[in-house]
Each structure stands twice: as C-alpha cells, then as structure tokens.
Design an enzyme around this catalytic site. Sequence first.
Site, PDB file in Angstrom:
ATOM      1  N   LYS A  13       1.007  -1.165   0.019  1.00 49.26           N
ATOM      2  CA  LYS A  13      -0.123   0.078   0.037  1.00 49.26           C
ATOM      3  C   LYS A  13       0.861   1.241  -0.099  1.00 49.26           C
ATOM      4  CE  LYS A  13      -2.302  -1.097   3.765  1.00 49.26           C
ATOM      5  NZ  LYS A  13      -1.658  -2.352   4.193  1.00 49.26           N
ATOM      6  N   ARG A  88      -9.534   0.625   8.706  1.00 46.77           N
ATOM      7  CA  ARG A  88      -9.054  -0.498   8.770  1.00 46.77           C
ATOM      8  C   ARG A  88     -10.289  -1.446   9.669  1.00 46.77           C
ATOM      9  NH1 ARG A  88      -3.159   0.011   8.509  1.00 46.77           N
ATOM     10  NH2 ARG A  88      -2.046  -2.063   8.733  1.00 46.77           N
ATOM     11  N   ARG A 123      11.522  -6.797   4.751  1.00 44.17           N
ATOM     12  CA  ARG A 123      11.271  -5.588   4.358  1.00 44.17           C
ATOM     13  C   ARG A 123      12.223  -4.665   5.458  1.00 44.17           C
ATOM     14  NH1 ARG A 123       5.413  -3.231   4.920  1.00 44.17           N
ATOM     15  NH2 ARG A 123       5.085  -4.032   6.896  1.00 44.17           N
ATOM     16  N   ARG A 156      11.157  -3.276  11.148  1.00 49.80           N
ATOM     17  CA  ARG A 156      10.030  -2.869  11.951  1.00 49.80           C
ATOM     18  C   ARG A 156       9.735  -3.956  13.305  1.00 49.80           C
ATOM     19  NH1 ARG A 156       5.135  -0.651   8.425  1.00 49.80           N
ATOM     20  NH2 ARG A 156       4.025  -1.906   9.842  1.00 49.80           N
ATOM     21  N   ARG A 167      -0.914  -9.938  12.686  1.00 49.90           N
ATOM     22  CA  ARG A 167      -1.418  -9.000  11.831  1.00 49.90           C
ATOM     23  C   ARG A 167      -2.426  -9.436  10.545  1.00 49.90           C
ATOM     24  NH1 ARG A 167       4.005  -6.315  10.463  1.00 49.90           N
ATOM     25  NH2 ARG A 167       2.692  -4.587   9.391  1.00 49.90           N
TER      26      ARG A 167
HETATM   27  P1  ADP Z   1       1.050  -2.588   7.335  1.00 50.73           P
HETATM   28  O1  ADP Z   1      -0.294  -2.283   6.494  1.00 50.73           O
HETATM   29  O2  ADP Z   1       1.931  -3.132   7.032  1.00 50.73           O
HETATM   30  O3  ADP Z   1       0.316  -3.251   8.791  1.00 50.73           O
HETATM   31  P2  ADP Z   1       0.885   0.268   8.623  1.00 50.73           P
HETATM   32  O4  ADP Z   1       2.256   1.047   8.829  1.00 50.73           O
HETATM   33  O5  ADP Z   1      -0.147   0.470   7.867  1.00 50.73           O
HETATM   34  O6  ADP Z   1       1.470  -1.147   8.036  1.00 50.73           O
HETATM   35  O7  ADP Z   1       0.469  -0.200  10.239  1.00 50.73           O
HETATM   36  C1  ADP Z   1       1.313  -0.516  11.222  1.00 50.73           C
HETATM   37  C2  ADP Z   1       0.409  -0.756  12.486  1.00 50.73           C
HETATM   38  O8  ADP Z   1      -0.537   0.673  12.769  1.00 50.73           O
HETATM   39  C3  ADP Z   1      -0.893  -1.508  12.326  1.00 50.73           C
HETATM   40  O9  ADP Z   1      -0.337  -2.865  12.656  1.00 50.73           O
HETATM   41  C4  ADP Z   1      -1.650  -1.265  13.585  1.00 50.73           C
HETATM   42  O10 ADP Z   1      -1.297  -1.473  14.713  1.00 50.73           O
HETATM   43  C5  ADP Z   1      -1.615   0.339  13.483  1.00 50.73           C
HETATM   44  N1  ADP Z   1      -2.597   1.255  12.538  1.00 50.73           N
HETATM   45  C6  ADP Z   1      -2.290   1.709  11.277  1.00 50.73           C
HETATM   46  N2  ADP Z   1      -3.448   2.300  10.695  1.00 50.73           N
HETATM   47  C7  ADP Z   1      -4.465   1.894  11.398  1.00 50.73           C
HETATM   48  C8  ADP Z   1      -6.022   1.918  11.870  1.00 50.73           C
HETATM   49  N3  ADP Z   1      -6.571   2.562  10.558  1.00 50.73           N
HETATM   50  N4  ADP Z   1      -6.485   1.583  12.880  1.00 50.73           N
HETATM   51  C9  ADP Z   1      -5.914   0.919  13.797  1.00 50.73           C
HETATM   52  N5  ADP Z   1      -4.711   0.905  13.656  1.00 50.73           N
HETATM   53  C10 ADP Z   1      -3.938   1.258  12.889  1.00 50.73           C
END
Ligand code: ADP
Length: 216
Positions: A13, A88, A123, A156, A167
Amino acid sequence: MNLILMGAPGAGKGTQSANISAKWNIPAVSTGDLLRGAIKDGTELGMKAKSFMDSGNLVPDELVINIIKEYIGSDKCKNGFILDGFPRSIPQAEALDAMGVKIDLVLSIEVSDEKIIERMSGRRICSGCGASYHILYKPTKAENICDACGASLYTRADDAAETVLNRLETYHAITEPLKEYYSKKGNLVCVTGREKVEDTSAAVLEAISKYEASKK
Ligand code: ADP
Ligand code: ZN
C-alpha cells in the site's frame, strides 16, 4: 479525487500510495506512518499506540479516527487525498462517512498470505525518511543505506514472524470485511499485487484511469 488504499499488511500500500500521489499530485497519508512518527516524538498518542502496534494489533478506533479527521480537514486535502491504512475496521469506515467525505475509489491490493509472510521478513525501513525497501525485491544501492536520504535502515518491530501472523489474522477478521462494505457502495476495485513493484503500479494506475474515464 478521494482514494482509499486497502490490502493486507505488506501488500504494498505504501509504495503504491507514494506512486499515485506523485502521478496525480494529491497528498497521501499513512496512519501507520503518523503513528510511528508519534511514537518517535514521544507524544501522548504515540505512547498510547505503541503497545498495540508492537504486538500487531490495531490501535483503538477513536485514536486513529481523530488523527484522520484532523488530516482530512487540513488545507492540503482540499483537492483530494489518498488514505493508506485507513479505514481498517467497519467503525472507522462509518466514522469517515459521518465526516461527510465522499470516497471515489477504494483500491484493494490482493496478495496471498504466503507471499505476505515472505515479503515482510525482508522488509527494511529508512530511519531518516521512512522509505520502504526489501532485501530481495527492492534492495538499496549500498547495503543498509537509504537511496533517498542516506540514513540507515531498520526492521520494524512488528515485522517479526509471530507478529506478522497476528497482523494477518487481524486483517482477515477486522479489515477485510470493508471490501464488502465498499463493494456494496460500488466503490471497490481489486488489483492483484504482483511480484514486481512496477507491475502492481501499472495495474493500479490502469484501475484509476479506468475510473476517471468512466466519470467523463
Ligand atoms: P501494515 O499495513 O504493513 O500493517 P501500517 O504502517 O499501515 O503497516 O500499520 C502499522 C500498524 O499501525 C498496524 O499494525 C496498527 O497497529 C497501526 N495502525 C495503522 N493504521 C491503523 C488504523 N487505521 N486503525 C488501527 N490501527 C492502525
Ligand atoms: Zn531515507
């Protein structure tokens, strides 16, 4: 154009959102990046979010809803925005609707769990600018040094193997139902995530062009 990018963690994404942002000249925001920034800065939001993120769980809805509300209301989003990683969950999507923003297109990048696991283990993230690399698929020119800004790379905490499984589970249980939510509204377009970033980019750009053509 108001766009949402969906997909499992590691589906690409962030890469695609940066790409669309550059080509269409609309700002992109990643809730993950905003939250990691808040942790780095030691803000109250960051302190609240950290344990959820490190264990691979979602941060509580109200925290992310508030930061997105602020972002979307800002001046730079006047002519559109790309949301990477938001909404999400169904309550987050409902909150977005309640803000009165019209979503044009929801792009879901589809990648199998097997491929996701393989990708996340390789990654690497830049500690300076946040750029994302992969030791096999998108290596830096010099080992462990960001091509863009020269800072060093790190892995990370939530890319650890057990956390990745958590996840993915969270994605299937809580985020994936959004596909039906947006498909009912007629907004959803699914794109197959490919091995090569350029191939996925081409498919994503084609989907957006098709959408724009259909509006004329
Ligand atoms: P990825 O898509 O690889 O999981 P992100 O950087 O988008 O990585 O998200 C990392 C973490 O940040 C998620 O696992 C979650 O804990 C938190 N997070 C990000 N966006 C949201 C959201 N919209 N709602 C809840 N938690 C979020
Ligand atoms: Zn960098």
